[in-house]
Scaffold this motif. Structure first.
Motif, mmCIF file in Angstrom:
data_model
loop_
_atom_site.group_PDB
_atom_site.id
_atom_site.type_symbol
_atom_site.label_atom_id
_atom_site.label_comp_id
_atom_site.label_asym_id
_atom_site.label_seq_id
_atom_site.Cartn_x
_atom_site.Cartn_y
_atom_site.Cartn_z
ATOM 1 N N UNK A 340 0.791 -1.197 -0.097
ATOM 2 C CA UNK A 340 0.412 -0.499 0.017
ATOM 3 C C UNK A 340 1.175 0.940 0.008
ATOM 4 N N UNK A 341 2.192 0.848 0.457
ATOM 5 C CA UNK A 341 3.270 2.854 0.498
ATOM 6 C C UNK A 341 3.845 2.615 -0.742
ATOM 7 N N UNK A 342 3.303 1.700 -1.472
ATOM 8 C CA UNK A 342 4.263 1.889 -2.869
ATOM 9 C C UNK A 342 4.149 2.838 -4.049
ATOM 10 N N UNK A 343 4.774 3.732 -4.755
ATOM 11 C CA UNK A 343 4.162 4.391 -5.509
ATOM 12 C C UNK A 343 3.441 3.881 -6.528
ATOM 13 N N UNK A 344 3.705 2.352 -7.146
ATOM 14 C CA UNK A 344 2.536 2.285 -7.791
ATOM 15 C C UNK A 344 1.217 2.108 -7.261
ATOM 16 N N UNK A 345 1.169 1.462 -6.098
ATOM 17 C CA UNK A 345 -0.588 1.683 -5.540
ATOM 18 C C UNK A 345 -0.922 2.737 -5.201
ATOM 19 N N UNK A 346 0.306 3.924 -5.220
ATOM 20 C CA UNK A 346 -0.319 5.311 -4.698
ATOM 21 C C UNK A 346 -1.074 6.232 -5.644
ATOM 22 N N UNK A 347 -0.137 5.872 -6.792
ATOM 23 C CA UNK A 347 -0.602 6.118 -8.128
ATOM 24 C C UNK A 347 -2.030 5.510 -8.191
ATOM 25 N N UNK A 348 -2.298 4.393 -8.393
ATOM 26 C CA UNK A 348 -3.177 3.585 -8.984
ATOM 27 C C UNK A 348 -4.707 4.005 -7.848
ATOM 28 N N UNK A 349 -4.503 3.799 -6.404
ATOM 29 C CA UNK A 349 -5.503 5.070 -5.888
ATOM 30 C C UNK A 349 -5.567 6.505 -6.363
ATOM 31 N N UNK A 350 -4.764 6.894 -6.630
ATOM 32 C CA UNK A 350 -5.155 8.753 -7.027
ATOM 33 C C UNK A 350 -5.897 8.544 -8.207
ATOM 34 N N UNK A 351 -5.680 7.615 -9.165
ATOM 35 C CA UNK A 351 -6.171 7.454 -10.781
ATOM 36 C C UNK A 351 -7.221 6.888 -10.523
ATOM 37 N N UNK A 352 -7.464 6.148 -9.713
ATOM 38 C CA UNK A 352 -9.091 5.628 -9.708
ATOM 39 C C UNK A 352 -10.687 6.585 -9.068
ATOM 40 N N UNK A 353 -9.579 7.953 -8.783
ATOM 41 C CA UNK A 353 -10.852 9.219 -8.512
ATOM 42 C C UNK A 353 -10.206 9.995 -9.452
ATOM 43 N N UNK A 354 -9.718 9.445 -10.870
ATOM 44 C CA UNK A 354 -9.970 11.491 -11.353
ATOM 45 C C UNK A 354 -10.628 11.550 -12.266
ATOM 46 N N UNK A 355 -11.055 12.847 -12.362
ATOM 47 C CA UNK A 355 -12.331 13.128 -12.901
ATOM 48 C C UNK A 355 -11.926 13.049 -14.134
ATOM 49 N N UNK A 356 -10.969 12.606 -14.652
ATOM 50 C CA UNK A 356 -10.519 11.661 -16.133
ATOM 51 C C UNK A 356 -11.216 10.515 -16.369
ATOM 52 N N UNK A 357 -11.895 9.672 -17.252
ATOM 53 C CA UNK A 357 -12.968 8.620 -17.035
ATOM 54 C C UNK A 357 -12.015 7.767 -17.240
#
Length: 960
Positions: A340-357
């Motif tokens: 959960x603390x890796x950059x890959x997971x952080x990036x994926x979690x951040x993008x899951x709620x991105x305004x661009x579908x």
């Protein structure tokens, strides 16, 4: 026949015309080529690809290309351009040109023209022919010369030809590399010409030295020419070269990531992202943790949605491969970090709620792939984060009917289904969420959600009951119009209801579906729903739908097809009423089902046409009929123990004859006949499986289950009655050891396991044969009958079409005339073949090689009577050949030493990429007449005149 009639003649979609028709079409086109009008000549030229497609054998293609070469040599530039386009469209047929030297000679003569455009077209023509003349030195020399031309059109054509020859010829690539390097680095070469020359370097991968020198040149270009077009072309060529040579991929990854990180130009970044995606597909195992980490850092730092989307696309490709495991594996001795603390997971979690579908969809893919690939104990919280991310994306997209939102919704649902297969404990909450969204979504979204629910319910049938109430309520209000989306929604909802009901529809559900179908559904929608009902085992409902559809079709073939489906559904419906222990009821149900099946097979035969022979369907139904008859016969045989028990002296007879089976009386012999019958049925199911190369996986699995059920019954007979000591149960595996993909398969496997457990327990406790053994056999029959038969997709729809067309030479002048050959000579039989595909080739499996089996049998003997060895009467040879561009050719040497008429049969079968052989056919037969050679004939006449008849026989055939 005019050109227009030739065009309509060639546009017919059927195959199998006689050679005379091919020659007629070629002659008509030849008339057009010799016409004095330029328009007719051009029209004739552009019709040649259709001719090649319709008659794809070398004799005709060779003649046609020679005629085209004449037009190229004598015509104007526009005709030459037409011939060039035809050649490029017919690239797969080029290797069938027999007179390559003559063809190239006619084309090459134009290279000496004073017209630079004619020379340019010739160069492009030579480049298009590079696959069949890779080492032609005069072509190499002309290309080198033309690279120094002052005409831009000719130089561009020379570059095209040089690239084509470099890809095919190692010698040409090594020879031209230095010249290309000089031109690229030369100050007098224009920049736009350099941009066209650089991509040629991607073909310099034939050996390590050539690839290394090309890589050094590209490295120099990237650093020396920093302009955007030069960097883009050089980097892409760099990537293509690395992907072909393989050894430089790690260096290329570092170079691309460096440009992605440091170069501020968006065009360069886009190019590097596309190349990184290419390398992610080509060699994901070469991505080390540092590469993936650098890509994550760039994505986190990028403020541009388009670039972030591209980088996430690369990461989503990597997340489904071994690269994701390498990212989460740390070297020995180093400190580990929670996923959960890796950059890959952080990036994926951040993008899951991105305004661009689109960005959010890629984030969901990455996150779900991480959860699937990582150990469950490390990511309990990450599972919940993933489900929340997916649900938020689905909620956002399901109410938006735009194309982009629907694509994103499909991506999100696909990821959710994959996740739930890997983590079943998350399924209930996810299903509740999807059912809630069904009521709020637009129609196009509802269709996709229904597909997801059907996939989840198929994998986890325990969730089906919970879905049913919501689905029926929604079906009541699902459709108010006959638009395409509304019709599709009716089919999708009905499919989920069938899956959730598990082949037992209640009267209320049937009423709800019928009301909707009567009000708004068209005939095609009703047929699709009936088809799904047949697939899911809801035969009573499907029978009613087929019944109402029969009179709504315009063709008698369609009427007979629907009538046959109605009869088959009624037959299976009869079997669904069988009760446990009711053996006489089972026989009555089988008899009633057989009556319907016999009516259905008659209608099915009437529905077949030459273009649609319904071969699989007829054979499958015939096997089903024979299986039901065999099951009925088995119950009769079991009852014979009561009507005709073993006589009192059965034990004495068994001891006297030494045959223990005599102890059981006549039932043992009857059981042996039943066992052989079921083994024969299993072999026929195996043959049907082997002949169904184009079938989908579910259909093939269905046929396998039918085969296994026959083998099971034969095994149970052997284990209980014939030979209890020898029969083994280990080969059938343990309960629950098979991963099932459908409700039908699940129920069949459950029956198999239950029957094997019962039989194993019975054989250990009681000696044969008693009423317990016969009851066990009858219970096995009833258990198999109670599982509703599933009619899978291939029974209704053929998504992949593959056929082989064979041509034999020498061939007889008329079909009834044999091919003459002298008995002291061997016949060389050349077999050529073409693989023909439908609209979606290789959808389920692809042809790796074609297996040709040639056998000859002596039909009638014309020589004197004497004993002939068996091996002299027959030939049997088998060869495997790999098709190239869907064409294959091989030769067989056959010996016909015995005088008389021989029948030669050539049968083709295909081997797929997994090494499995499929009996696809076709089978071709020719007659060969073996004639006595002149020397033997003369010798025989001399001996006959000398009165030495017996010696003549001996001397004539002693050599053979």
């Amino acid at each position: 026949m005019t050109l227009s009639s030739a065009r309509s003649f060639l546009s017919e979609a059927c195959y199998g015309e006689q050679e005379l028709d091919a020659n007629s079409a070629l002659m008509e086109l030849d008339k057009g080529l010799r016409s004095g009008k330029l328009g007719e000549q051009c029209e004739a030229v552009v019709l040649f690809p259709k001719l090649f497609q319709k008659y794809p054998f070398p004799i005709l293609i060779n003649s046609a290309f020679l005629k085209l070469a004449d037009i190229f040599r004598l015509g104007n530039n526009f005709l030459r351009l037409c011939v060039l386009k035809v050649t490029q469209q017919s690239e797969k047929h080029l290797e069938k040109i027999l007179n390559v030297d003559e063809f190239v000679k006619r084309v090459f003569s134009v290279i000496h023209s004073n017209d630079p455009v004619a020379r340019a077209i010739t160069l492009r023509m030579l480049g298009s022919l590079a696959s069949i003349i890779p080492e032609r030195k005069n072509a190499h020399h002309s290309i080198r010369q033309s690279l120094d031309s002052h005409d831009n059109v000719e130089v561009e054509a020379a570059i095209f030809a040089a690239a084509s020859f470099s890809a095919q010829s190692k010698d040409f690539a090594a020879g031209i590399c230095n010249k290309v390097s000089e031109m690229i680095q030369g100050l007098d070469t224009p920049v736009d010409l350099k941009l066209k020359l650089i991509p040629m370097l991607q073909h310099m991968h034939h050996d390590a030295n050539l690839a290394s020198s090309s890589r050094e040149l590209l490295q120099h270009l990237v650093s020396s020419y920093p302009s955007t077009p030069m960097v883009i072309v050089s980097l892409h060529t760099f990537t293509q070269l690395a992907a072909s040579s393989l050894i430089d991929i790690p260096k290329q990854l570092q170079l691309l990531l460096q440009y992605l990180k440091d170069d501020p130009r968006k065009a360069v970044k886009r190019l590097t992202i596309n190349d990184l995606k290419l390398l992610a597909k080509k060699a994901p195992h070469l991505w080390i943790r540092e590469n993936t980490q650098t890509l994550c850092e760039c994505a986190l730092a990028s403020p541009y949605n388009s670039l972030k989307l591209g980088m996430l696309a690369v990461l989503s490709t990597l997340s489904g491969t071994i690269a994701i495991k390498q990212y989460f594996s740390y070297p020995a001795g180093s400190s580990t970090v929670s996923p959960r603390l890796t950059d890959l997971v952080k990036l994926a979690q951040e993008c899951c709620y991105h305004s661009n579908l689109a960005v959010a969809a890629q984030g969901v893919i990455v996150l779900s792939n991480i959860v699937i690939s990582c150990p469950e104990k490390d990511i309990i919280q990450l599972e919940q984060d993933t489900v929340l991310g997916v649900e938020s994306l689905l909620m956002l997209c399901s109410q938006d009917g735009s194309a982009g939102a629907q694509t994103t919704l499909k991506t999100g649902l696909t990821s959710l289904v994959k996740l739930l297969k890997s983590r079943p404990h998350l399924s209930q909450a996810a299903v509740d969420f999807l059912l809630g969204q069904l009521h709020l979504s637009c129609d196009s979204s509802r269709i996709l959600i229904c597909h997801a629910l059907a996939a989840i319910a198929t994998h986890l049938p325990v969730l089906g009951d919970g879905m049913l109430g919501d689905l029926v309520d929604l079906y009541r209000v699902a459709s108010h119009s006959s638009t395409g989306e509304q019709q599709e929604l009716l089919v999708s909802l009905a499919t989920v209801i069938f899956v959730a009901s598990q082949s037992s529809l209640s009267a209320e559900v049937k009423t709800v579906i019928k009301q909707q179908l009567e009000s708004v559904a068209n005939g095609w929608t009703v047929y699709r729903i009936a088809r799904q009902a047949s697939r899911m085992g809801c035969h009573e409902f499907s029978s009613e739908l087929y019944q109402c559809l029969r009179t709504r079709v315009a063709s008698e073939h369609f009427y007979f097809w629907l009538n046959s489906l109605k009869e088959f559904s009624q037959a299976e419906q009869c079997l669904s009423h069988v009760e446990d222990g009711d053996y006489s009821g089972a026989m009555s149900a089988i008899a009633e089902a057989l009556r319907s099946y016999q009516k259905g097979i008659a209608s099915l035969t009437a529905a077949s046409t030459p273009l649609s022979p319904l071969t699989f369907q007829c054979e499958f139904i015939k096997l089903r009929i024979d299986t039901l008859q065999a099951l009925s016969q088995l119950i009769c045989t079991c009852n014979s123990l009561k009507t005709s028990p073993p006589p009192a002296i059965a034990t004495t007879i068994a001891l006297t004859s030494g045959n223990e089976l005599q102890r059981c009386g006549r039932i043992s012999l009857q059981m042996k006949v039943c066992m052989e019958e079921f083994r024969s049925l299993a072999a026929r199911y195996s043959d049907l499986h082997q002949s169904s190369f184009d079938a989908d996986y579910a259909t093939l699995r269905n046929v396998e289950l039918q085969q296994q059920s026959c083998l099971l019954v034969s095994h149970v007979i052997e284990a209980l009655i014939i030979d209890p000591q020898v029969a083994s149960f280990q080969e059938y595996g343990t309960p629950g050891s098979v991963q099932t993909e459908s409700e039908y398969e699940r129920r069949m496997i459950a029956v198999f396991n239950h029957v094997l457990e019962e039989v194993e327990g019975l054989t250990k406790k009681h000696p044969p044969v008693s009423h317990l053994h016969t009851s066990c056999l009858c219970d096995t029959v009833i258990a198999l009958l109670k599982v509703p038969l599933s009619f899978q997709r291939y029974f209704f729809q053929k998504l992949q079409s593959t056929s082989i067309k064979l041509a034999l030479s020498p061939s007889p002048r008329t079909p009834s005339e044999p091919i003459p050959v002298q008995s002291n000579q061997q016949l060389t039989l050349k077999v050529e073949g073409v693989v023909q595909h439908g609209s979606t080739p290789g959808l389920f499996r692809k042809i790796q090689s074609v297996c040709l089996n040639v056998t000859s049998v002596l039909q009638s003997k014309t020589g004197p009577e004497y004993k002939i060895p068996l091996d002299a009467k027959t030939n049997e040879i088998e060869q495997r050949v790999e098709p190239h561009n869907d064409y294959f050719s091989t030769q067989f040497l056959l010996n016909f030493s015995i005088l008389g008429t021989h029948s030669v049969t050539v049968e083709a079968s295909v081997v797929d990429e997994s090494g499995i052989q499929w009996k696809t056919g076709p089978k071709t037969t020719v007659s060969v007449k073996s004639l006595e050679d002149p020397y033997s004939q003369q010798l025989r006449h001399q001996l006959q005149q000398g009165g030495a008849q017996p010696a003549a026989q001996r001397s004539s055939y002693i050599r053979f």
